[in-house]
Design a protein around this motif. Structure first.
Motif, PDB file in Angstrom:
ATOM      1  N   ILE A   8       0.833  -1.197   0.000  1.00 61.62           N
ATOM      2  CA  ILE A   8       0.000   0.000   0.000  1.00 61.62           C
ATOM      3  C   ILE A   8       0.871   1.252   0.000  1.00 61.62           C
ATOM      4  N   THR A   9       1.943   1.238   0.781  1.00 61.30           N
ATOM      5  CA  THR A   9       2.856   2.381   0.813  1.00 61.30           C
ATOM      6  C   THR A   9       3.465   2.627  -0.560  1.00 61.30           C
ATOM      7  N   ARG A  10       3.858   1.560  -1.238  1.00 61.64           N
ATOM      8  CA  ARG A  10       4.437   1.720  -2.584  1.00 61.64           C
ATOM      9  C   ARG A  10       3.410   2.284  -3.554  1.00 61.64           C
ATOM     10  N   ILE A  11       2.162   1.840  -3.434  1.00 66.41           N
ATOM     11  CA  ILE A  11       1.100   2.340  -4.319  1.00 66.41           C
ATOM     12  C   ILE A  11       0.815   3.810  -4.036  1.00 66.41           C
ATOM     13  N   TRP A  12       0.712   4.157  -2.776  1.00 65.98           N
ATOM     14  CA  TRP A  12       0.356   5.520  -2.411  1.00 65.98           C
ATOM     15  C   TRP A  12       1.479   6.517  -2.685  1.00 65.98           C
ATOM     16  N   TYR A  13       2.711   6.102  -2.422  1.00 62.42           N
ATOM     17  CA  TYR A  13       3.801   7.085  -2.410  1.00 62.42           C
ATOM     18  C   TYR A  13       4.950   6.825  -3.391  1.00 62.42           C
ATOM     19  N   ASP A  14       5.063   5.618  -3.909  1.00 62.39           N
ATOM     20  CA  ASP A  14       6.238   5.291  -4.716  1.00 62.39           C
ATOM     21  C   ASP A  14       5.936   5.039  -6.185  1.00 62.39           C
ATOM     22  N   GLY A  15       4.737   5.357  -6.617  1.00 62.58           N
ATOM     23  CA  GLY A  15       4.435   5.268  -8.046  1.00 62.58           C
ATOM     24  C   GLY A  15       4.014   3.902  -8.546  1.00 62.58           C
ATOM     25  N   GLU A  16       3.829   2.930  -7.654  1.00 60.84           N
ATOM     26  CA  GLU A  16       3.358   1.619  -8.113  1.00 60.84           C
ATOM     27  C   GLU A  16       1.920   1.761  -8.613  1.00 60.84           C
ATOM     28  N   PRO A  17       1.586   1.129  -9.733  1.00 61.12           N
ATOM     29  CA  PRO A  17       0.223   1.270 -10.287  1.00 61.12           C
ATOM     30  C   PRO A  17      -0.852   0.879  -9.283  1.00 61.12           C
ATOM     31  N   VAL A  18      -1.967   1.599  -9.342  1.00 63.46           N
ATOM     32  CA  VAL A  18      -3.086   1.336  -8.436  1.00 63.46           C
ATOM     33  C   VAL A  18      -3.909   0.183  -9.004  1.00 63.46           C
ATOM     34  N   PRO A  19      -4.098  -0.898  -8.238  1.00 65.88           N
ATOM     35  CA  PRO A  19      -4.907  -2.022  -8.734  1.00 65.88           C
ATOM     36  C   PRO A  19      -6.353  -1.588  -8.987  1.00 65.88           C
ATOM     37  N   TRP A  20      -6.991  -2.253  -9.924  1.00 69.44           N
ATOM     38  CA  TRP A  20      -8.364  -1.882 -10.293  1.00 69.44           C
ATOM     39  C   TRP A  20      -9.313  -2.004  -9.112  1.00 69.44           C
ATOM     40  N   TRP A  21      -9.083  -3.007  -8.250  1.00 64.61           N
ATOM     41  CA  TRP A  21     -10.020  -3.222  -7.151  1.00 64.61           C
ATOM     42  C   TRP A  21      -9.938  -2.114  -6.102  1.00 64.61           C
ATOM     43  N   LEU A  22      -8.763  -1.475  -5.965  1.00 63.70           N
ATOM     44  CA  LEU A  22      -8.661  -0.332  -5.061  1.00 63.70           C
ATOM     45  C   LEU A  22      -9.386   0.873  -5.649  1.00 63.70           C
ATOM     46  N   ARG A  23      -9.250   1.069  -6.960  1.00 63.75           N
ATOM     47  CA  ARG A  23      -9.945   2.192  -7.612  1.00 63.75           C
ATOM     48  C   ARG A  23     -11.466   2.043  -7.490  1.00 63.75           C
TER      49      ARG A  23
END
Length: 330
Positions: A8-23
């Motif tokens: 989650i930290t990588r997604i929020w702050y490090d540019g890792e793509p956001v999974p569709w289910w989170l969107r």
């Protein structure tokens, strides 16, 4: 810190793509937020107004950004100017639903770690409770004439006179998305309604007040030995423990003192047990003050706490006091 939390930290702050289910969950979060605010927007409910000005210190992102050190600095400065400040908190991480006024030796398992730190450091009255208006009423009974709400920006049930938003100067607002796809509790447009925006570390942007957290001493968690300058650990290998919103901030601060850090990041407000600090090599263990209050019962001689203090321009405190006096005059 769990593998999921790291991702989650990588997604929020490090540019890792956001999974569709989170969107897909973002509209659900937005809808729940609107449902929560609807009674106030429609005039069916009104924020509770107490008989003293309220200063709210909060942020727009999930997790820590430096709110508690700022609340302590505010309390100390207000007291120097003749006010009798007190702090109200939800007591996150504790079991107490409140309202409860903290005594001189509060139990962090019951009232949360941050209220314990504030009570010990600032020496002001602190109350916790889900109903913050009722908790604040306990403060007024003790002679408090200014209430500081620690982490209450989204708690609309309590009326406020001054809002302060703390921004993590390193992480900023991450990917700029609402929970859970991003770290935002509210849209960034909310910043336009907040008169004071404080930038903790990094480079303050236009309209932001710079804040620096300074930690230059190590205090034994057992308090059975003398305090040491943090520089006394320079060139030494230590275990660094942090269960805060941004553990890397603490690790980096230690490295700037020339300390060789073995990092151990835990989830924010982690409930420590002896096994968490059993590294088996006898090296010094340095931890944040927020973590230390939970480790006192089983702390050993090589466990040290690194308290921090918030440094801000005097003009910031002057501006807050000016608004505060105007609020008291109304």
């Amino acid at each position: 810190m769990s593998t999921f939390a790291q991702r989650i930290t990588r997604i929020w702050y490090d540019g890792e793509p956001v999974p569709w289910w989170l969107r897909l969950l973002v509209p659900a979060y937005r809808g729940l937020r609107r449902l929560h605010l609807a009674p106030y927007a429609l005039g069916l409910r009104r924020p509770a107004r107490i008989a003293a000005p309220v200063i709210v210190v909060g942020n727009l992102t999930a997790g820590g950004s430096g709110k508690t050190p700022l609340a302590i600095a505010l309390a100390e400065n207000l007291r120097l100017h003749g006010f009798r400040p007190g702090v109200v908190s939800r007591g996150y991480g504790g079991t107490e639903t409140g309202p409860l006024l903290l005594d001189d030796v509060p139990d962090p398992r019951r009232v949360g770690d941050e209220p314990c730190v504030i009570r010990r450091r600032a020496g002001v009255e602190v109350a916790v409770g889900r109903d913050r208006a009722r908790a604040a009423a306990l403060l007024l009974e003790r002679g408090v004439n200014v209430v500081i709400a620690d982490d209450g920006l989204q708690h609309v049930a309590l009326a406020r006179d001054i809002e302060i938003c703390v921004v993590d100067g390193q992480r900023r607002f991450g990917n700029g998305l609402l929970l859970p796809a991003g770290p935002l509790r509210e849209p960034l447009a909310r910043l336009d309604t907040i008169p004071f925006r404080v930038c903790n570390g990094g480079a303050a942007q236009a309209g932001e007040i710079p804040m620096r957290l300074v930690g230059d001493v190590a205090v034994p968690v057992q308090r059975a030995a003398a305090t040491r300058p943090l520089d006394a650990f320079a060139g030494r290998r230590v275990h660094a423990v942090a269960a805060i919103g941004n553990p890397e901030r603490f690790f980096l601060a230690l490295r700037t003192h020339g300390i060789e850090v073995v990092p151990h990041a835990f989830a924010d407000h982690h409930a420590f047990a002896p096994a968490d600090l059993a590294f088996g090599d006898g090296l010094p263990v340095l931890m944040t003050e927020k973590d230390a209050v939970k480790c006192v019962p089983f702390a050993e001689a090589h466990h040290w706490c690194v308290p921090v203090r918030a440094e801000l321009p005097a003009s910031f405190f002057d501006a807050v006091i000016e608004r505060l006096r105007a609020a008291k005059a109304r």
